[in-house]
Enzyme design. Structure first.
Site, PDB file in Angstrom:
ATOM      1  CG  HIS A  58      -2.119  -0.919   1.023  1.00 16.56           C
ATOM      2  ND1 HIS A  58      -2.834  -1.422   2.081  1.00 16.56           N
ATOM      3  CD2 HIS A  58      -2.679  -1.444  -0.100  1.00 16.56           C
ATOM      4  CE1 HIS A  58      -3.804  -2.201   1.614  1.00 16.56           C
ATOM      5  NE2 HIS A  58      -3.722  -2.246   0.299  1.00 16.56           N
ATOM      6  CG  HIS A 114      -4.245  -4.929   5.238  1.00 11.11           C
ATOM      7  ND1 HIS A 114      -5.333  -4.120   5.477  1.00 11.11           N
ATOM      8  CD2 HIS A 114      -3.276  -4.107   4.754  1.00 11.11           C
ATOM      9  CE1 HIS A 114      -5.020  -2.873   5.151  1.00 11.11           C
ATOM     10  NE2 HIS A 114      -3.779  -2.835   4.708  1.00 11.11           N
TER      11      HIS A 114
HETATM   12 ZN   LIG Z   1      -2.403  -1.186   4.246  1.00  8.61          ZN
END
Ligand SMILES: [Zn+2]
Length: 255
Positions: A58, A114
Site C-alpha cells: 500500500h 489485509h
Molecule cells: Zn495497508
C-alpha cells in the site's frame, strides 16, 4: 549492540520506524509513507539509510521507497510474492528464509488478508515485530485481499510470538480501536485500564506504540475470540473462532 527503534509519524496517522545500530551505520526504515519526515529523522541523528523494509505494498507504506532509495542507495526488502507491487524492490523475502540485517536475524512471517502478500518482520532475539496493517494495537487490518479465515490464521501465527515481543504497527488507531473493543467486552479490566492510559497518552498527542503481545492478548478483541464476554455480547457462545472473528471484523467495519 542493541537495535534501536524510533517512531517517525507520517501523513495523518501512519508510523514509519527507524531501526538502527548505534555507531555502525546499519540503518533501516520500515514502511516509509513519504520521504520528508524520514529525511529529517535521519539528519537529526546523523544517520544514513542502508535499508528500506516494507510489510505490504500500500502507498502509505511504500511512498518513500523510490526517493529514499535514490538519495541513499538503500536496498529495498519486501514480500517476494508482491514483487510487482512493491516500488523498487531489491530483496524479495518470504517465510522460507530468515532475512539478515547485518548481525541481526529477522524471521519473515507471511500474514495475508489485509493484502494477499502481507508480511511481518520479526527480530526474535530482540523481541521486536513490525506487523504493518495486520495487527494493530487493540485492532486488526481490514480484509482487502483475504477472507476472515485467512486473517484468523495470520493473527494466530502472530499470537505464537513470545509475550514480551514489542509490537510496532502501521497506524495510530489505538483510541478508536479501544472504544470499539469496549463495546464488546466492557467488563474486561485490562482493557479498561489500558484505555485510561491510551486516553491520557492521546490527550498529550503522544504515540501509543509499541504495544506488547501480552497486552494485545489481554485487550485486543480480534485475538480474544475465546472470551466468554465477547461471545455473549455477540450471541455466539457455540460458534467457532473464525465465525466469531468474522463477526467482530464485520462490526468494526461499521463502527
Ligand atoms: Zn495497508
Amino acid at each position: 549492540m542493541p537495535l534501536t527503534v524510533e517512531l517517525i509519524p507520517c501523513l495523518t496517522d501512519n508510523y514509519a520506524y527507524l531501526l538502527y545500530e548505534q555507531g555502525t551505520g546499519l540503518c533501516a526504515v520500515v514502511d516509509p509513507s513519504e520521504p520528508e519526515p524520514v529525511r529529517r529523522a535521519l539528519a537529526a541523528r546523523g544517520l544514513r539509510l542502508t535499508h528500506i523494509l516494507n510489510t505490504h505494498h500500500h502507498f502509505d507504506h511504500t511512498g518513500g521507497n523510490v526517493p529514499l532509495k535514490e538519495e541513499f542507495g538503500a536496498a529495498v526488502a519486501g514480500p517476494e510474492k508482491d514483487g510487482a507491487r512493491i516500488p523498487a524492490l531489491d530483496i524479495g523475502v518470504d517465510e522460507s528464509t530468515p532475512w539478515q540485517f547485518g548481525p541481526y536475524t529477522a524471521t519473515i512471517l507471511e500474514i495475508p488478508a489485509h493484502t494477499r502478500a502481507h508480511i511481518a518482520f520479526v527480530f526474535d532475539e530482540e523481541r521486536i515485530a513490525f506487523t504493518g496493517d495486520t495487527l494493530f494495537a487493540m485492532g486488526c487490518g481490514r480484509l482487502f485481499e483475504g477472507t476472515p479465515a485467512m486473517m484468523w490464521a495470520s493473527l494466530s501465527k502472530l499470537m505464537r510470538l513470545p509475550d514480551d515481543t514489542r509490537i510496532y504497527c502501521g497506524h495510530e488507531y489505538t483510541l478508536n480501536n479501544g472504544r470499539f473493543a469496549l463495546t464488546l467486552e466492557p467488563g474486561n479490566e485490562a482493557l479498561q485500564s489500558r484505555m485510561r492510559e491510551v486516553e491520557a497518552c492521546r490527550a498529550r498527542s503522544q504515540p501509543t506504540i509499541p504495544s506488547t503481545m501480552s497486552l494485545e492478548k489481554a485487550t485486543n478483541p480480534f485475538l480474544r475470540t475465546d472470551s466468554a464476554e465477547i461471545r455473549k455480547t455477540l450471541g455466539m457462545e457455540d460458534s467457532d473462532d473464525v465465525a466469531v472473528f468474522a463477526e467482530i471484523r464485520r462490526r468494526k467495519d461499521d463502527f
